[in-house]
Design a protein around this motif. Structure first.
Motif, PDB file in Angstrom:
ATOM      1  N   MET A   1      16.093  -6.973   3.488  1.00 35.96           N
ATOM      2  CA  MET A   1      15.532  -5.642   3.314  1.00 35.96           C
ATOM      3  C   MET A   1      14.008  -5.756   3.364  1.00 35.96           C
ATOM      4  SD  MET A   1      16.521  -3.015   0.368  1.00 35.96           S
ATOM      5  CE  MET A   1      15.562  -1.615   0.012  1.00 35.96           C
ATOM      6  N   PRO A   2      13.365  -4.979   4.221  1.00 29.25           N
ATOM      7  CA  PRO A   2      11.906  -5.082   4.334  1.00 29.25           C
ATOM      8  C   PRO A   2      11.204  -4.559   3.089  1.00 29.25           C
ATOM      9  CG  PRO A   2      12.724  -3.303   5.709  1.00 29.25           C
ATOM     10  CD  PRO A   2      13.922  -4.006   5.142  1.00 29.25           C
ATOM     11  N   ARG A   3      10.048  -5.132   2.871  1.00 34.59           N
ATOM     12  CA  ARG A   3       9.220  -4.712   1.756  1.00 34.59           C
ATOM     13  C   ARG A   3       8.735  -3.279   1.981  1.00 34.59           C
ATOM     14  NH1 ARG A   3       3.861  -8.009   0.715  1.00 34.59           N
ATOM     15  NH2 ARG A   3       2.958  -6.268  -0.356  1.00 34.59           N
ATOM     16  N   PRO A   4       8.682  -2.445   0.940  1.00 28.21           N
ATOM     17  CA  PRO A   4       8.196  -1.076   1.141  1.00 28.21           C
ATOM     18  C   PRO A   4       6.721  -1.083   1.547  1.00 28.21           C
ATOM     19  CG  PRO A   4       8.692  -1.474  -1.186  1.00 28.21           C
ATOM     20  CD  PRO A   4       9.086  -2.699  -0.430  1.00 28.21           C
ATOM     21  N   LYS A   5       6.376  -0.156   2.416  1.00 30.98           N
ATOM     22  CA  LYS A   5       5.013  -0.047   2.900  1.00 30.98           C
ATOM     23  C   LYS A   5       4.108   0.487   1.807  1.00 30.98           C
ATOM     24  CE  LYS A   5       3.260   0.970   7.445  1.00 30.98           C
ATOM     25  NZ  LYS A   5       3.272   1.863   8.566  1.00 30.98           N
ATOM     26  N   LYS A   6       2.944  -0.143   1.644  1.00 33.84           N
ATOM     27  CA  LYS A   6       1.988   0.275   0.634  1.00 33.84           C
ATOM     28  C   LYS A   6       1.142   1.424   1.191  1.00 33.84           C
ATOM     29  CE  LYS A   6      -0.291  -2.927  -1.856  1.00 33.84           C
ATOM     30  NZ  LYS A   6      -1.329  -3.928  -2.147  1.00 33.84           N
ATOM     31  N   CYS A   7       0.907   2.436   0.388  1.00 41.14           N
ATOM     32  CA  CYS A   7       0.051   3.547   0.808  1.00 41.14           C
ATOM     33  C   CYS A   7      -1.369   3.044   0.986  1.00 41.14           C
ATOM     34  CB  CYS A   7       0.044   4.655  -0.245  1.00 41.14           C
ATOM     35  SG  CYS A   7       1.643   5.411  -0.471  1.00 41.14           S
ATOM     36  N   ARG A   8      -2.036   3.538   2.006  1.00 39.84           N
ATOM     37  CA  ARG A   8      -3.427   3.171   2.247  1.00 39.84           C
ATOM     38  C   ARG A   8      -4.300   4.295   1.708  1.00 39.84           C
ATOM     39  NH1 ARG A   8      -1.068   1.149   7.493  1.00 39.84           N
ATOM     40  NH2 ARG A   8      -0.111  -0.736   6.706  1.00 39.84           N
ATOM     41  N   ARG A   9      -5.248   3.961   0.853  1.00 36.80           N
ATOM     42  CA  ARG A   9      -6.105   4.975   0.251  1.00 36.80           C
ATOM     43  C   ARG A   9      -7.197   5.366   1.239  1.00 36.80           C
ATOM     44  NH1 ARG A   9     -10.017   3.223  -3.600  1.00 36.80           N
ATOM     45  NH2 ARG A   9     -11.537   4.762  -3.135  1.00 36.80           N
ATOM     46  N   ILE A  10      -7.350   6.662   1.448  1.00 37.37           N
ATOM     47  CA  ILE A  10      -8.427   7.150   2.307  1.00 37.37           C
ATOM     48  C   ILE A  10      -9.336   8.050   1.482  1.00 37.37           C
ATOM     49  CG2 ILE A  10      -7.026   6.978   4.389  1.00 37.37           C
ATOM     50  CD1 ILE A  10      -7.049  10.130   4.285  1.00 37.37           C
ATOM     51  N   CYS A  11     -10.605   8.062   1.870  1.00 37.50           N
ATOM     52  CA  CYS A  11     -11.595   8.819   1.104  1.00 37.50           C
ATOM     53  C   CYS A  11     -11.933  10.162   1.723  1.00 37.50           C
ATOM     54  CB  CYS A  11     -12.875   8.001   0.948  1.00 37.50           C
ATOM     55  SG  CYS A  11     -12.649   6.587  -0.132  1.00 37.50           S
ATOM     56  N   ALA A  12     -11.558  10.383   2.957  1.00 40.82           N
ATOM     57  CA  ALA A  12     -11.890  11.655   3.593  1.00 40.82           C
ATOM     58  C   ALA A  12     -10.946  11.929   4.755  1.00 40.82           C
ATOM     59  CB  ALA A  12     -13.324  11.628   4.104  1.00 40.82           C
ATOM     60  N   LEU A  13     -10.463  13.140   4.829  1.00 36.78           N
ATOM     61  CA  LEU A  13      -9.683  13.563   5.993  1.00 36.78           C
ATOM     62  C   LEU A  13     -10.658  13.881   7.120  1.00 36.78           C
ATOM     63  CD1 LEU A  13      -7.070  15.870   4.253  1.00 36.78           C
ATOM     64  CD2 LEU A  13      -6.632  13.656   5.331  1.00 36.78           C
ATOM     65  N   PRO A  14     -10.233  13.732   8.365  1.00 41.74           N
ATOM     66  CA  PRO A  14     -11.135  14.044   9.476  1.00 41.74           C
ATOM     67  C   PRO A  14     -11.497  15.526   9.511  1.00 41.74           C
ATOM     68  CG  PRO A  14      -8.937  13.494  10.279  1.00 41.74           C
ATOM     69  CD  PRO A  14      -8.928  13.277   8.807  1.00 41.74           C
ATOM     70  N   ARG A  15     -12.726  15.810   9.910  1.00 37.28           N
ATOM     71  CA  ARG A  15     -13.171  17.211  10.028  1.00 37.28           C
ATOM     72  C   ARG A  15     -12.480  17.900  11.194  1.00 37.28           C
ATOM     73  NH1 ARG A  15     -19.573  16.142   9.096  1.00 37.28           N
ATOM     74  NH2 ARG A  15     -19.381  15.624   6.896  1.00 37.28           N
ATOM     75  N   SER A  16     -12.211  17.143  12.239  1.00 36.53           N
ATOM     76  CA  SER A  16     -11.477  17.651  13.406  1.00 36.53           C
ATOM     77  C   SER A  16     -10.311  16.717  13.645  1.00 36.53           C
ATOM     78  CB  SER A  16     -12.374  17.670  14.643  1.00 36.53           C
ATOM     79  OG  SER A  16     -13.470  18.522  14.446  1.00 36.53           O
ATOM     80  N   SER A  17      -9.202  17.267  14.068  1.00 36.98           N
ATOM     81  CA  SER A  17      -8.026  16.420  14.249  1.00 36.98           C
ATOM     82  C   SER A  17      -7.588  16.277  15.702  1.00 36.98           C
ATOM     83  CB  SER A  17      -6.856  16.964  13.424  1.00 36.98           C
ATOM     84  OG  SER A  17      -6.539  18.261  13.855  1.00 36.98           O
ATOM     85  N   SER A  18      -8.343  16.843  16.631  1.00 40.58           N
ATOM     86  CA  SER A  18      -7.985  16.743  18.029  1.00 40.58           C
ATOM     87  C   SER A  18      -9.240  16.667  18.885  1.00 40.58           C
ATOM     88  CB  SER A  18      -7.150  17.966  18.430  1.00 40.58           C
ATOM     89  OG  SER A  18      -6.772  17.885  19.773  1.00 40.58           O
ATOM     90  N   PHE A  19      -9.231  15.726  19.826  1.00 35.07           N
ATOM     91  CA  PHE A  19     -10.351  15.530  20.737  1.00 35.07           C
ATOM     92  C   PHE A  19      -9.786  15.302  22.122  1.00 35.07           C
ATOM     93  CE2 PHE A  19     -11.283  13.959  16.559  1.00 35.07           C
ATOM     94  CZ  PHE A  19     -12.529  14.479  16.279  1.00 35.07           C
ATOM     95  N   GLY A  20     -10.530  15.716  23.139  1.00 39.71           N
ATOM     96  CA  GLY A  20     -10.037  15.494  24.483  1.00 39.71           C
ATOM     97  C   GLY A  20     -11.087  15.726  25.533  1.00 39.71           C
TER      98      GLY A  20
END
Length: 128
Positions: free
Chosen positions: A1-20
């Motif tokens: 059984m695989p080890r559960p994935k650890k949550c990664r702590r982030i300090c800020a969500l991106p201001r924009s979520s789509s670029f192209g």
């Protein structure tokens, strides 16, 4: 059984979520996870070392390196192949002080110690 994935702590969500590309048709979509965005922000924008990035995200240095490498590959693909870049998803916990604390020394101030799991995206979705 695989080890559960650890949550990664982030300090800020991106201001924009789509670029192209502004010109022509896009050749598809590249999806960048929020924790990959955070690794790019910490290392490339704020100048953190991989060890500092790992401490900030509360993961092993090898994990931070793997997340960073995956992010750079995805960024390169989006730029070179003219694809749209979308930042979404991943297993992360937003720092409870994110609004006023997106700096390099966040972890040293002790503002977001461990997600306490119950708040990260992985555990909100029942560990999936």
């Amino acid at each position: 059984m695989p080890r559960p994935k650890k949550c990664r702590r982030i300090c800020a969500l991106p201001r924009s979520s789509s670029f192209g590309p502004l010109e022509g048709e896009t050749a598809g979509v590249v999806e960048l996870a929020v924790e990959e965005y955070e690794a790019i922000r910490l290392i490339d924008l704020l100048g953190c070392t991989q060890a500092e990035c790992a401490a900030q995200m509360e993961v092993a240095r090898s994990t931070a390196q793997a997340v960073y490498d995956a992010a750079r590959t995805k960024l390169a693909r989006a730029l070179v192949e003219g694809r749209r870049l979308v930042i979404a998803g991943g297993d992360y916990a937003l720092c409870p002080h994110a609004a006023g604390c997106a700096g390099r020394d966040c972890v040293r101030r002790g503002c977001g110690r461990r997600c306490g799991c119950g708040g990260c995206s992985q555990h909100k979705n029942g560990g999936k």
